[in-house]
Each structure stands twice: as C-alpha cells, then as structure tokens.
Scaffold this active site. Structure first.
Site, PDB file in Angstrom:
ATOM      1  N   ASN A 161       0.803  -1.225   0.000  1.00 49.35           N
ATOM      2  CA  ASN A 161       0.000   0.000   0.000  1.00 49.35           C
ATOM      3  C   ASN A 161       0.834   1.273   0.000  1.00 49.35           C
ATOM      4  O   ASN A 161       0.388   2.308  -0.504  1.00 49.35           O
ATOM      5  CB  ASN A 161      -0.916  -0.002   1.231  1.00 49.35           C
ATOM      6  CG  ASN A 161      -1.538   1.351   1.486  1.00 49.35           C
ATOM      7  OD1 ASN A 161      -2.438   1.785   0.761  1.00 49.35           O
ATOM      8  ND2 ASN A 161      -1.056   2.055   2.506  1.00 49.35           N
ATOM      9  N   TYR A 228       5.245   9.936 -11.027  1.00 52.19           N
ATOM     10  CA  TYR A 228       4.261   9.157 -10.273  1.00 52.19           C
ATOM     11  C   TYR A 228       3.469   8.253 -11.209  1.00 52.19           C
ATOM     12  O   TYR A 228       3.293   7.058 -10.936  1.00 52.19           O
ATOM     13  CB  TYR A 228       3.321  10.095  -9.519  1.00 52.19           C
ATOM     14  CG  TYR A 228       2.189   9.392  -8.818  1.00 52.19           C
ATOM     15  CD1 TYR A 228       2.409   8.693  -7.643  1.00 52.19           C
ATOM     16  CD2 TYR A 228       0.893   9.422  -9.341  1.00 52.19           C
ATOM     17  CE1 TYR A 228       1.371   8.040  -6.995  1.00 52.19           C
ATOM     18  CE2 TYR A 228      -0.149   8.778  -8.699  1.00 52.19           C
ATOM     19  CZ  TYR A 228       0.095   8.083  -7.527  1.00 52.19           C
ATOM     20  OH  TYR A 228      -0.932   7.432  -6.892  1.00 52.19           O
ATOM     21  N   LYS A 232       3.270   4.005 -11.292  1.00 55.84           N
ATOM     22  CA  LYS A 232       2.043   3.215 -11.190  1.00 55.84           C
ATOM     23  C   LYS A 232       1.803   2.390 -12.454  1.00 55.84           C
ATOM     24  O   LYS A 232       1.230   1.299 -12.385  1.00 55.84           O
ATOM     25  CB  LYS A 232       0.856   4.139 -10.906  1.00 55.84           C
ATOM     26  CG  LYS A 232       0.897   4.785  -9.522  1.00 55.84           C
ATOM     27  CD  LYS A 232       0.927   3.742  -8.414  1.00 55.84           C
ATOM     28  CE  LYS A 232       0.891   4.363  -7.035  1.00 55.84           C
ATOM     29  NZ  LYS A 232       0.876   3.359  -5.944  1.00 55.84           N
ATOM     30  N   SER A 263      -7.934  10.796   1.618  1.00 53.99           N
ATOM     31  CA  SER A 263      -6.647  10.400   2.205  1.00 53.99           C
ATOM     32  C   SER A 263      -5.688  11.582   2.228  1.00 53.99           C
ATOM     33  O   SER A 263      -5.915  12.609   1.577  1.00 53.99           O
ATOM     34  CB  SER A 263      -6.014   9.261   1.399  1.00 53.99           C
ATOM     35  OG  SER A 263      -5.614   9.718   0.118  1.00 53.99           O
TER      36      SER A 263
END
Length: 350
Positions: A161, A228, A232, A263
């Site tokens: 995670n 980023y 991913k 989040s």
C-alpha cells in the site's frame, strides 16, 4: 465475382446466412451490420460484466488465504505497508477483524504502536508485529529488520500500500531529483523488495494473496505527474506478469486500480459517491476479491469501487486517449495554479 466470394466467406465465418441474390454492395452492408451488432453486443456485455462484478457476484472468501477467526493461533498473517494512515490502516483493521494476525510496516514507530494497540483492543486474540521503515531511504538495515520480523511467519496476505506522489503537479523537467528518487524508491523499489521477501513463502505453501495499490494515473497517463504516473504504470505491468507466474501455485495477485479516495495522499477530505472513505473502499475490495470490477478484460487488475469502475470502463472503451491526455493536462495545470496561489497567500499572511 472474387469480391462476392470473399464477402460470402466472411459472412459464413461470423455465422450469418448468405443470400446469393445479394449484390456485392448489399452483402457488404449485411457484413457491416453484423460487425456493428457484434461490437454493440460486446460493448453491452462488458457493461453487464462490470455491474455483475461490482454489485452481484461474490468475491473470494478470505479463508482461502488463511483467515481463521475461530482460532487465531492458527491464523495466517497479513503484512501491510503504509499501515498507519488511510487505506493501509483500514486494511490492517479490517483484515484483523476477518481473522488474520497483522504485521504493520510504516515509517513512524509511534504511529505503528498506536495502530497495533488499536487492533489488539478491537480484536482480542489477534497478534501484531511492527516494523518501522522509511522506504524513501532504501536503508539495507531496515529491510533486514523487516526480513527478521516476518521470518518463519505463515503470511497469507501482502498489501503493498505504501506510496508517494508529487507535492503538487509539476512538469518532469521541473521535478526535483529528490522528489523523483523518493517516488521511485517508495512506489517501485519497496514493492519489489518486500514482495521478493514475502512471495516465495506463499509459493512454497501454495496459498497467498498479493494486493498492489495502483492508480488511474498509471492507466490514463497523467501529464504533470509524470514520474508518479510512470511508477504506477510499472506496477500495472509488473502485477500482470507476476500474477501469471504465481497463479499455478495458488497465489492470487491483483492490482487495485484506484481513483480518488479520502486520504492524505489525495489531499481530499470529503467523501462522495465517486470518492469513498478508506473504510468504504477497503470494505468493497475485500468483498469483491477475485473480481475485475471496472477493469474489464485486464487480467490481475481490479477496479472495485462502483464510481471508479464506471470511470475505468469509460476511459477504456469510450473516451479517446488523446482527448484524455489533453483534458488531464489542463486539470493538472489548474491544480498547480491553485496550489501555488495557496502557498503564496500562506507566505504573505505569515
């Protein structure tokens, strides 16, 4: 005549009845109609599959991976990275309630102790272990500490995670080397190293579940978040390759294709039908294990949250990729302007 024979063959191949009284033009129209019907049918079936996966069909039971609420001394362990906040914390809490013992891995020893105490208070009998690692450092001694912590444990679930994005949207040429290296170290290297530590034992025991937290930025490439997004996208391809390699050992791998969730990483504080809380999101993940959801036709990938699933389906089968890139770029440029304005106002008021 050759054209007519060729069309006849194509029509027969797709199972259409051939009328030899048709002209080549008429036969071509029939063929096109058949192809159109097939395309529409496939389109509709994919949408039906999405709704069935998200709302109707049951997922795998966690008992498949060693959960045992009746006898926690015989229960498997779940290892969760980034376990002290948001989605990671929620995975740890819910997997404990499902009947797993928990290994918590995160940066802050204080937060690790707090979450471990919370789990043990909420689910008496569940055992916890903690390991503090700052994955950005790539510290060999910290990895050795984790290896020592999990040595000999019957690990049934691994949740990769932990993750990091850019502080704000930024072009690749303006991205600092420190930020770029942190993203790769946390999002890519840590996943590989922790997985290499855990998965061989799963393969030997012929049982396991690996959940890798992905992002829509890796599917619909996101300008202004290039590093980023690339990290991913790597996880997406790697998860599919890994999934195929270990499936014969009864180890299930799933990349969780995730859109916005409330989040610290997303900097979103308010939930909606499109933006779940971590608790809502993890509940849906664990309810639909083994289902693709919105990731129709993509092996070892799941988009479980209903709102995310619809966006995934639309970006895959409806919206042009070039338009998506342009639209996403505009959105990120606007986000950067807002972030810079906010920072400027904060400096002026200080």
């Amino acid at each position: 005549m050759a054209i007519e024979q060729h069309i006849d063959g194509l029509l027969r191949h797709v199972g259409l009845r051939v009328d030899h009284g048709l002209t080549p033009v008429s036969a071509s129209l029939v063929l096109l109609a058949g192809i159109g019907a097939l395309s529409v049918g496939t389109f509709a079936l994919r949408l039906v599959r999405l709704f069935a996966d998200v709302y109707i069909l049951p997922g795998n039971s966690v008992s498949k991976y060693g959960a045992n609420k009746k006898d926690l001394t015989r229960a498997s362990w779940a290892v969760v990275t980034g376990a002290t906040d948001g989605i990671g914390r929620e995975f740890a809490l819910q997997l404990a309630r499902k009947g797993f013992n928990i290994v918590l891995v995160s940066r802050s020893p204080e937060k690790l102790g707090s979450v471990a105490a919370e789990i043990e208070a909420a689910t008496p009998g569940v055992r916890t272990k903690t390991q503090a690692i700052d994955f950005a450092l790539g510290d060999e001694r910290q990895y050795e500490g984790l290896e020592h912590t999990v040595k000999g444990l019957n690990v049934g679930v691994l949740v990769n995670n932990v993750g990091k994005s850019h502080n704000m949207p930024v072009t690749f040429t303006e991205t600092s080397e420190e930020e770029m290296e942190d993203i790769i170290e946390i999002n890519v290297v840590s996943v590989l190293r922790v997985s290499k530590m855990i998965i061989p034992g799963m393969v030997d025991r012929k049982r396991g579940l690996v959940l890798n937290l992905g992002s829509f930025a890796g599917q619909v490439t996101t300008p202004m978040l290039a590093t980023y997004a690339g990290s991913k996208a790597f996880l997406s391809g790697w998860s599919q390759a890994l999934g195929e390699e270990v499936k014969r050992s009864n180890v299930d791998v799933s990349l969780l294709n995730t859109y916005f969730v409330v989040s610290n990483l997303s900097k979103i504080r308010k939930s909606s039908a499109m933006i779940p809380t971590p608790k809502q999101y993890v509940t849906q993940v664990l309810k639909t294990l083994g289902r693709n959801g919105g990731a129709v036709g993509r092996p070892y990938t799941a988009t479980p949250w209903p709102g995310h699933a619809l966006v995934d389906w639309a970006t895959t089968f409806v919206l042009p990729r070039g338009w998506l890139l342009s639209y996403t770029y505009g959105q990120q440029v606007a986000t950067r302007k807002r972030a810079l304005n906010k920072a400027h106002k904060a400096v002026k008021s200080a």
